[in-house]
Design a protein around this motif. Structure first.
Motif, PDB file in Angstrom:
ATOM      1  N   CYS A  30      36.561  45.018  36.269  1.00  0.00           N
ATOM      2  CA  CYS A  30      36.838  46.360  36.419  1.00  0.00           C
ATOM      3  C   CYS A  30      37.074  46.686  37.956  1.00  0.00           C
ATOM      4  CB  CYS A  30      35.552  47.229  35.781  1.00  0.00           C
ATOM      5  SG  CYS A  30      35.859  48.967  36.122  1.00  0.00           S
ATOM      6  N   ALA A  31      38.123  47.488  37.949  1.00  0.00           N
ATOM      7  CA  ALA A  31      38.265  48.026  39.592  1.00  0.00           C
ATOM      8  C   ALA A  31      37.301  48.850  40.010  1.00  0.00           C
ATOM      9  CB  ALA A  31      39.764  48.513  39.383  1.00  0.00           C
ATOM     10  N   ASP A  32      36.655  49.453  39.335  1.00  0.00           N
ATOM     11  CA  ASP A  32      35.711  50.512  39.734  1.00  0.00           C
ATOM     12  C   ASP A  32      34.444  49.784  40.244  1.00  0.00           C
ATOM     13  OD1 ASP A  32      37.050  52.697  39.910  1.00  0.00           O
ATOM     14  OD2 ASP A  32      36.614  53.534  38.098  1.00  0.00           O
ATOM     15  N   CYS A  33      33.620  49.060  39.117  1.00  0.00           N
ATOM     16  CA  CYS A  33      32.245  48.542  39.356  1.00  0.00           C
ATOM     17  C   CYS A  33      32.402  47.005  39.267  1.00  0.00           C
ATOM     18  CB  CYS A  33      31.503  48.878  38.078  1.00  0.00           C
ATOM     19  SG  CYS A  33      32.050  48.200  36.769  1.00  0.00           S
ATOM     20  N   PHE A  34      33.381  46.390  39.354  1.00  0.00           N
ATOM     21  CA  PHE A  34      33.813  45.107  39.613  1.00  0.00           C
ATOM     22  C   PHE A  34      32.656  44.107  38.708  1.00  0.00           C
ATOM     23  CE2 PHE A  34      36.465  45.596  42.802  1.00  0.00           C
ATOM     24  CZ  PHE A  34      35.757  46.486  43.998  1.00  0.00           C
ATOM     25  N   ASN A  35      32.643  44.728  37.387  1.00  0.00           N
ATOM     26  CA  ASN A  35      31.788  44.101  36.241  1.00  0.00           C
ATOM     27  C   ASN A  35      32.811  43.547  35.474  1.00  0.00           C
ATOM     28  OD1 ASN A  35      29.111  44.444  37.193  1.00  0.00           O
ATOM     29  ND2 ASN A  35      29.386  46.458  36.485  1.00  0.00           N
ATOM     30  N   PHE A  36      32.444  42.309  34.813  1.00  0.00           N
ATOM     31  CA  PHE A  36      33.611  41.692  33.943  1.00  0.00           C
ATOM     32  C   PHE A  36      33.463  42.533  32.546  1.00  0.00           C
ATOM     33  CE2 PHE A  36      35.007  38.515  36.134  1.00  0.00           C
ATOM     34  CZ  PHE A  36      34.135  37.754  37.147  1.00  0.00           C
ATOM     35  N   VAL A  37      34.565  42.578  32.037  1.00  0.00           N
ATOM     36  CA  VAL A  37      34.633  43.471  30.780  1.00  0.00           C
ATOM     37  C   VAL A  37      35.529  42.378  29.942  1.00  0.00           C
ATOM     38  CG1 VAL A  37      35.712  45.271  29.674  1.00  0.00           C
ATOM     39  CG2 VAL A  37      34.739  45.515  31.963  1.00  0.00           C
ATOM     40  N   ASP A  38      35.208  42.178  28.655  1.00  0.00           N
ATOM     41  CA  ASP A  38      35.756  41.559  27.474  1.00  0.00           C
ATOM     42  C   ASP A  38      36.927  42.323  27.204  1.00  0.00           C
ATOM     43  OD1 ASP A  38      33.034  39.710  26.926  1.00  0.00           O
ATOM     44  OD2 ASP A  38      34.547  39.196  27.801  1.00  0.00           O
ATOM     45  N   VAL A  39      38.482  42.138  27.053  1.00  0.00           N
ATOM     46  CA  VAL A  39      39.181  42.907  26.322  1.00  0.00           C
ATOM     47  C   VAL A  39      39.450  42.695  25.082  1.00  0.00           C
ATOM     48  CG1 VAL A  39      41.654  43.770  26.639  1.00  0.00           C
ATOM     49  CG2 VAL A  39      40.234  43.109  28.883  1.00  0.00           C
ATOM     50  N   THR A  40      39.289  43.307  24.027  1.00  0.00           N
ATOM     51  CA  THR A  40      39.353  42.899  22.610  1.00  0.00           C
ATOM     52  C   THR A  40      40.604  43.082  22.079  1.00  0.00           C
ATOM     53  OG1 THR A  40      38.424  44.929  22.011  1.00  0.00           O
ATOM     54  CG2 THR A  40      36.857  43.412  22.418  1.00  0.00           C
ATOM     55  N   PRO A  41      41.395  42.681  21.238  1.00  0.00           N
ATOM     56  CA  PRO A  41      42.600  42.900  20.536  1.00  0.00           C
ATOM     57  C   PRO A  41      42.588  44.149  20.019  1.00  0.00           C
ATOM     58  CG  PRO A  41      41.799  40.643  20.015  1.00  0.00           C
ATOM     59  CD  PRO A  41      40.646  41.258  20.800  1.00  0.00           C
ATOM     60  N   GLY A  42      41.512  44.785  19.691  1.00  0.00           N
ATOM     61  CA  GLY A  42      41.499  45.970  18.941  1.00  0.00           C
ATOM     62  C   GLY A  42      41.623  47.235  19.710  1.00  0.00           C
TER      63      GLY A  42
END
Lengths: 294, 167
Positions: A30-42
């Motif tokens: 994430c560009a704001d908090c720099f945490n990793f985010v899993d992008v789901t197909p949905g």
């Protein structure tokens, strides 16, 4: 080709972001908090040309809906505000030349769907600004390529000397000298200077009773004489055995007389001297004889 | 937010340069020390190598303070080489037995004279016949007596070189 982007929400900071469809199923930061985010197909897919179209705002997705897709070239005035999920365009990988939709939160006016001019301004502002979406991609951006080409990093590395060949040669030299090093200690057997200029050829009958005699013949064989012991000892091991048995008396002798034949080897004389010292005969004398036997 | 993005960009730029590199300077230093030690400890002069007999017991003397006579086996048991010096390249004795005996006497007496020599060391190879060793031993004793005169209380001893046996 119509570009596709994925809208996702960061679970940490709660902001919504857009990313290329190629990152679906992967982890992005994430560009704001720099945490990793899993992008789901949905997650929602949004068309770039919807945003870039003049006077047309992109379809507005309510915050509580997560799976929405817009049709190409659709007019939001003719369409109902909420489309059925079955009409959504399927996800496809992003292609070269596709234009990505900027990451924007719901607070951005361009995604509010209320002011088309404000939407256009938002897109133009995003194009002028540094592309934050690039941070979500794994490929290096144009800035990095520029630094590689014109930066001074390569110059600094070329100045450093490669020490690997020197280390290799040093290790080879070290191994060579370690293998060829000779650490054998040179020691000496002390002998008093001879008191007579004449060789001791006629001193056989001067053997005392309290001294052990080792005779070394011309064939380098030993004979141990002491008291009643008169034993041949062809090998060094037998010499030790005979010497220990000869001195195994209530009063052990202290003197050793080595009668060496003129043709015996120097090594045998030293061996006899060493054996006498080991069994405790401290006073060692050596005589040269040319007799073939005692 | 801009500063955060810049930080992240910096992190991404430096990602390729952060490969862990081990500092090999101490290793090179130790390696050079070992190399120098083994170079100094090795004996590059083949003329000094003597196939001496082995013995468990012996005493150590300083060779630089010794008058050294070398007996080298030539394969002929009746004719070993006698060198007046610490190396095979030293003066080799030739001639009749009396001449060799006199040369040894002169060498021992002259070496002991005026120098800080404390020992007479006979280095004989193990395959040399003992009669030759005894010949040199007796001649060296004569040279020592010639240098001493009638005074035998200087403590100078004759030594026979041996190789330390390791058990």
């Amino acid at each position: 080709m119509t570009p596709a982007t994925v809208r996702f929400r960061c679970p940490e900071c709660g902001c919504e972001r857009l990313a290329s469809a190629s990152v679906v199923g992967r982890r992005v930061r994430c560009a704001d908090c720099f945490n990793f985010v899993d992008v789901t197909p949905g997650d929602l897919v949004q068309r770039t040309d919807d945003i870039a179209a003049k006077g047309v705002s992109p379809a507005v997705e309510p915050r509580n809906e997560s799976n929405r897709m817009t049709e190409p070239n659709h007019n939001p005035a003719d369409e109902p505000e909420q489309e059925p999920l079955g009409d959504l365009e399927p996800l496809r990988p992003i292609a070269e030349g596709d234009e990505l939709v900027p990451l924007a939160s719901d607070e951005d006016a361009g995604f509010a769907g209320q002011n088309p001019s404000a939407d256009k301004k938002a897109v133009d502002r995003w194009r002028d600004e540094p592309n934050d979406n690039d941070l979500l991609d794994e490929e290096p951006d144009g800035d990095e390529q520029e630094e590689v080409q014109f930066g001074g990093k390569g110059d600094r590395e070329s100045v450093e000397m490669d020490m690997t060949p020197m280390v290799d040669v040093t290790f080879l030299l070290l191994i060579f000298f370690m293998v060829t090093a000779n650490f054998t200690m040179m020691k000496t057997k002390r002998q008093p200077p001879p008191t007579s200029e004449e060789p001791s050829l006629n001193s056989v009958e001067e053997v005392e009773d309290d001294q052990v005699v080792i005779f070394i013949d011309e064939f380098d064989s030993f004979t141990v004489l002491y008291g009643a012991v008169d034993a041949e000892a062809p090998s060094v091991q037998e010499l030790y055995i005979q010497l220990r048995s000869a001195i195994d008396t209530p009063v052990p002798p202290q003197k050793l007389l080595i009668k060496a034949h003129a043709e015996c080897s120097h090594e045998r004389v030293i061996t006899a001297m060493d054996a006498g010292t080991e069994v405790g005969l401290v006073d060692v004398q050596v005589q040269l004889t040319e007799q073939d036997g005692l | 937010m801009d500063s955060s993005i810049e930080d992240l960009r910096r992190m991404r730029r430096n990602r390729g340069n952060e490969e862990p590199k081990m500092d090999i300077t101490p290793m090179i230093d130790v390696t050079f020390l070992l190399l120098i030690f083994f170079i100094v400890a090795s004996r590059p002069d083949p003329n000094r190598i003597i196939n001496a007999p082995q013995a468990k017991f012996g005493e150590s003397i300083v060779e630089s303070n010794a008058c050294i006579i070398l007996l080298v086996d030539t394969g002929n048991p009746d004719l070993p080489d006698i060198h007046l010096g610490p190396s095979k390249a030293a003066n080799k004795l030739t001639g009749a037995e009396e001449e060799m005996e006199q040369a040894i006497i002169d060498y021992v007496s002259q070496t002991l004279d005026g120098k800080r020599i404390k020992h007479v060391l006979i280095k004989a190879e193990k395959d040399v016949r003992y009669k030759h060793v005894h010949f040199v031993y007796a001649a060296a004793g004569d040279g020592l007596r010639a240098w001493l005169g009638d005074n035998e209380s200087t403590g100078i001893m004759l030594h026979t070189a041996v190789e330390e046996k390791k058990n």
